[in-house]
Design a protein around this motif. Structure first.
Motif, short mmCIF file in Angstrom:
data_model
loop_
_atom_site.label_atom_id
_atom_site.label_comp_id
_atom_site.label_asym_id
_atom_site.label_seq_id
_atom_site.Cartn_x
_atom_site.Cartn_y
_atom_site.Cartn_z
N ASN A 129 54.00 41.04 72.64
CA ASN A 129 54.30 40.67 71.27
C ASN A 129 53.83 39.38 71.24
N LEU A 130 53.10 38.59 70.40
CA LEU A 130 52.60 37.35 70.00
C LEU A 130 53.98 36.67 69.23
N PHE A 131 54.95 35.95 70.18
CA PHE A 131 56.02 35.51 69.79
C PHE A 131 55.94 34.77 68.29
N GLN A 132 56.91 34.99 67.56
CA GLN A 132 56.84 34.40 66.39
C GLN A 132 55.54 34.32 65.32
N GLY A 133 54.84 35.37 65.75
CA GLY A 133 53.40 35.62 65.30
C GLY A 133 52.46 34.21 65.52
N GLY A 134 52.88 33.49 66.54
CA GLY A 134 51.95 32.36 66.59
C GLY A 134 52.13 31.43 65.66
#
Length: 477
Positions: free
Chosen positions: A394-399
């Motif tokens: 998962n890309l943390f906090q949507g990057g």
């Protein structure tokens, strides 16, 4: 005529290797080609974990230990009676002429009356092992010896040996005074990794770039530094690093150069190109990943060395490149999550829920949560439960990106790479070629807990399944 005879001998060796490899899952393919002995291989042979049993030409009183799932890949003296003796001998064909490295270990269990009844190593509760049991052997003329002294019990004695030519010929002799096979010493599978073929490095055709980074232990994220001890996944100080790791850059089977490593850090000039980087150190599986070096630029790699697994265990390791600052590994397991006496559904491993437990030896734990970039992040499993395991990054906090196409673009450029380590070898998944991306998630692989086989994710096997389990998204750190 001599060239034709050499080519025919190579083809016979290659076919023998293919026949032996057919006994293993496809992940152990050594990338054999139809090249003649005079030609280097176009693809770098991947390190492979193999069983001595599959290359035997004769054996008596020695076989794979079928007494428990944990020990199913170990070779043991199974002859009845005490004292007892037996042997195994055979030939391991080498895919291309050159120098190869064999790594394996010999071990005996330690007695601990508190160990679970199903436990076999490092401790067992069936009774004290005999103190003078032995395994002696020879590989291409080089001797190997192990004695089950009290000091050696419960520990692994690693052997790292270079072999040259077209084959490794081996023989191991087992002797034991213990009546029960579970108390006798055992021989692990071996890893076969290329050191170099017989061809000189190619001449540089363009400019140079810099390859730099750190060599770290996947079990705890610490630097693999000579003169120190690092975690082996069981003992926090289980592996003594006697020498700097070796980092080799290959073009196919040809060794281009070695990049020096000191105190877990490496940096060196490399001709521009696309290569395979391999790193090795005793007690760790050989790391093998693609390296792209651009002229005048710096390529940063997190070289994550995974400790050789204890019998029956598995480890998942996630690394990535500079495009994504923070990726988080998630593993949905078939084990149940229970809170206040209520079943909350399948247990998910991530940074907010770092362990799942099942019956007996079954369990999974998040070892390392890396928030500073590049990885590694690792999850260890002591044993598999029947059912389905799904792994995704998962890309943390949507990057910090508001649009889905932007988030997916970051994941596509992330160079994310997942390795699944077990006693049957290493299976790798790349964001470039495996699984699929959906918004902030790269769904990498699904693992069958019964067969131990992992396959690349599809929406039907992974994403939809995760959503059907109604797993709530983890809270922000």
């Amino acid at each position: 005529a001599a060239a034709a005879a050499a080519a025919a001998a190579y083809n016979r060796t290659a076919e023998a290797m293919r026949a032996s490899m057919a006994r293993h899952p496809p992940l152990l393919d050594l990338a054999l080609s139809d090249a003649t002995p005079q030609d280097p291989l176009a693809a770098t042979p991947a390190p492979a974990v193999l069983s001595w049993w599959d290359f035997r030409t004769a054996a008596d009183g020695v076989a794979l230990d079928t007494s428990s799932p944990q020990m199913a890949r170990q070779l043991r003296l199974v002859a009845a009676g005490a004292p007892a003796a037996g042997y195994i001998e055979g030939v391991v064909p080498l895919p291309i002429e050159g120098t190869w490295q064999l790594q394996f270990y010999l071990a005996a269990p330690a007695y601990d009356r508190r160990a679970p009844p199903e436990a076999r190593f490092p401790a067992e509760s069936a009774g004290p092992p005999a103190p003078l049991d032995t395994i002696t052997g020879v590989i291409n003329g080089a001797p190997v010896a192990f004695k089950s002294t009290p000091a050696a019990q419960g520990k692994r004695s690693f052997v790292v040996q270079a072999v040259s030519g077209r084959a490794a010929r081996f023989r191991f002799d087992f002797a034991s005074a213990a009546a029960a096979a579970a108390l006798r010493p055992f021989l692990s599978p071996f890893e076969l990794a290329l050191v170099r073929d017989r061809h000189p490095p190619p001449r540089p055709a363009g400019g140079e770039g810099t390859l730099e980074g750190r060599v770290v232990d996947t079990a705890d994220g610490s630097a693999v530094t000579e003169g120190t001890k690092v975690s082996d996944g069981v003992d926090p100080k289980g592996i003594a690093v006697a020498a700097p790791p070796r980092l080799s850059v290959f073009a196919g089977s040809v060794l281009v150069l070695q990049v020096p490593v000191s105190k877990g850090v490496f940096s060196g000039k490399v001709p521009a190109g696309v290569y395979t980087c391999q790193a090795s150190s005793p007690g760790f599986y050989t790391y093998s990943q693609e390296c792209r070096v651009t002229a005048g630029a710096v390529t940063t790699k997190a070289v994550a060395l995974a400790p050789v697994m204890f019998p029956g265990r598995l480890r998942i390791v996630l690394t990535w490149g500079a495009a994504a600052r923070d990726l988080d590994g998630h593993l949905l397991t078939p084990m149940r999550s229970v809170a206040f006496g209520k079943d909350k559904g399948p247990c998910e491993i991530c940074y907010t829920s770092k362990s799942c437990g099942g019956s007996g030896l079954v369990g999974a734990t998040l070892d390392v949560d890396n928030t500073l970039g590049y990885g590694p992040e690792s999850i260890s499993m002591t044993a598999l439960a029947p059912g389905k395991y799904v792994y995704w990054a998962n890309l943390f906090q949507g990057g910090g990106l508001k649009k889905q196409d932007q988030r997916e673009a970051v994941l596509r450029a992330s160079q994310a790479y997942v390795s699944l380590y077990s006693e049957v070898g290493t299976q790798s998944f790349s964001v470039d070629t495996d699984g699929y991306i959906e918004d902030t998630n790269w769904y990498a692989f699904v693992l069958d807990g019964t067969t131990g086989q992992a396959t690349s994710c599809t929406p039907a096997t992974c994403g939809n399944y995760v959503q059907q389990q109604q797993v709530p998204p983890p809270k922000n750190r």
